[in-house]
Motif scaffolding. Structure first.
Motif, short mmCIF file in Angstrom:
data_model
loop_
_atom_site.label_atom_id
_atom_site.label_comp_id
_atom_site.label_asym_id
_atom_site.label_seq_id
_atom_site.Cartn_x
_atom_site.Cartn_y
_atom_site.Cartn_z
N ASN A 170 0.11 4.76 -1.55
CA ASN A 170 -0.07 4.70 -3.00
C ASN A 170 -1.50 5.06 -3.37
O ASN A 170 -2.44 4.64 -2.70
CB ASN A 170 0.22 3.29 -3.54
CG ASN A 170 1.68 2.97 -3.58
OD1 ASN A 170 2.50 3.83 -3.86
ND2 ASN A 170 2.02 1.73 -3.29
N ASN A 171 -1.65 5.80 -4.43
CA ASN A 171 -2.97 6.14 -4.94
C ASN A 171 -3.16 5.43 -6.28
O ASN A 171 -3.39 6.06 -7.31
CB ASN A 171 -3.13 7.65 -5.09
CG ASN A 171 -4.55 8.04 -5.44
OD1 ASN A 171 -5.48 7.27 -5.28
ND2 ASN A 171 -4.71 9.24 -5.95
N ASN A 172 -2.99 4.12 -6.27
CA ASN A 172 -3.19 3.28 -7.45
C ASN A 172 -3.69 1.92 -7.01
O ASN A 172 -3.77 1.65 -5.82
CB ASN A 172 -1.91 3.18 -8.27
CG ASN A 172 -0.74 2.63 -7.48
OD1 ASN A 172 -0.87 2.30 -6.31
ND2 ASN A 172 0.42 2.56 -8.09
N LEU A 173 -4.04 1.08 -7.94
CA LEU A 173 -4.59 -0.23 -7.60
C LEU A 173 -3.50 -1.19 -7.14
O LEU A 173 -2.43 -1.26 -7.74
CB LEU A 173 -5.32 -0.82 -8.80
CG LEU A 173 -6.55 -0.04 -9.25
CD1 LEU A 173 -7.12 -0.66 -10.53
CD2 LEU A 173 -7.60 0.01 -8.17
N PHE A 175 0.82 -1.21 0.00
CA PHE A 175 0.00 0.00 0.00
C PHE A 175 0.85 1.27 0.00
O PHE A 175 0.36 2.35 -0.27
CB PHE A 175 -0.91 0.06 1.22
CG PHE A 175 -1.93 -1.05 1.30
CD1 PHE A 175 -2.15 -1.93 0.26
CD2 PHE A 175 -2.67 -1.20 2.45
CE1 PHE A 175 -3.09 -2.93 0.35
CE2 PHE A 175 -3.62 -2.21 2.56
CZ PHE A 175 -3.83 -3.07 1.51
N VAL A 192 -7.72 -3.18 -5.30
CA VAL A 192 -8.35 -2.02 -4.69
C VAL A 192 -7.37 -0.85 -4.68
O VAL A 192 -6.16 -1.04 -4.80
CB VAL A 192 -8.82 -2.28 -3.24
CG1 VAL A 192 -9.83 -3.41 -3.17
CG2 VAL A 192 -7.66 -2.55 -2.32
N ASN A 193 -7.90 0.33 -4.50
CA ASN A 193 -7.07 1.50 -4.28
C ASN A 193 -6.95 1.66 -2.77
O ASN A 193 -7.96 1.85 -2.09
CB ASN A 193 -7.73 2.74 -4.91
CG ASN A 193 -6.87 3.96 -4.78
OD1 ASN A 193 -6.12 4.12 -3.85
ND2 ASN A 193 -7.02 4.86 -5.75
N PRO A 194 -5.75 1.58 -2.19
CA PRO A 194 -5.61 1.61 -0.74
C PRO A 194 -6.07 2.92 -0.10
O PRO A 194 -6.38 2.94 1.09
CB PRO A 194 -4.13 1.37 -0.49
CG PRO A 194 -3.45 1.54 -1.78
CD PRO A 194 -4.46 1.38 -2.85
N THR A 195 -6.17 3.99 -0.87
CA THR A 195 -6.67 5.25 -0.30
C THR A 195 -8.16 5.16 0.01
O THR A 195 -8.69 6.01 0.71
CB THR A 195 -6.41 6.45 -1.23
OG1 THR A 195 -7.15 6.27 -2.44
CG2 THR A 195 -4.94 6.60 -1.54
N ARG A 196 -8.83 4.13 -0.49
CA ARG A 196 -10.27 3.96 -0.29
C ARG A 196 -10.60 2.97 0.83
O ARG A 196 -11.76 2.67 1.07
CB ARG A 196 -10.94 3.49 -1.59
CG ARG A 196 -10.60 4.33 -2.82
CD ARG A 196 -10.95 5.77 -2.67
NE ARG A 196 -12.39 5.91 -2.62
CZ ARG A 196 -13.03 7.06 -2.73
NH1 ARG A 196 -12.36 8.17 -2.90
NH2 ARG A 196 -14.32 7.10 -2.69
#
Length: 68
Positions: A41-44, A29, A55-59
Motif C-alpha cells: 500500500n502507498n497510503n498511511l 501494509f 506511516v506510509n509503509p513504502t517509507r
C-alpha cells in the motif's frame, strides 16, 4: 512482542503488542489483488494498536524483532 521500525528518514519507532506476530504487523501494509498477489500500500496505515502512529509503509527501511 517488540518490533523496532526504522523509516527511510532515520526515525525509529518501537511497537510493543501482546500476542502479535510479524505477519500481524505487516498485514495492513499490503492489499490483496484479485489474482492472488499482494501489493504494498502507498497510503498511511497505523503501526500500533492504539492508533497513534501513522506511516506510509513504502517509507519503511527495516523492521527488527527485539527479543526480551
Amino acid at each position: 512482542m517488540k518490533i523496532k521500525v526504522v523509516m527511510d528518514s532515520g526515525k525509529e519507532y518501537v511497537i510493543c503488542e501482546n500476542n502479535y506476530s510479524v505477519n500481524d504487523f505487516t498485514r495492513p501494509f499490503f492489499a490483496d489483488l484479485p489474482n492472488g498477489s499482494r501489493v504494498l500500500n502507498n497510503n498511511l496505515v497505523y503501526l500500533d494498536g492504539e492508533n497513534k502512529i501513522l506511516v506510509n509503509p513504502t517509507r519503511i527501511s527495516s523492521i527488527e524483532i527485539i527479543e526480551k
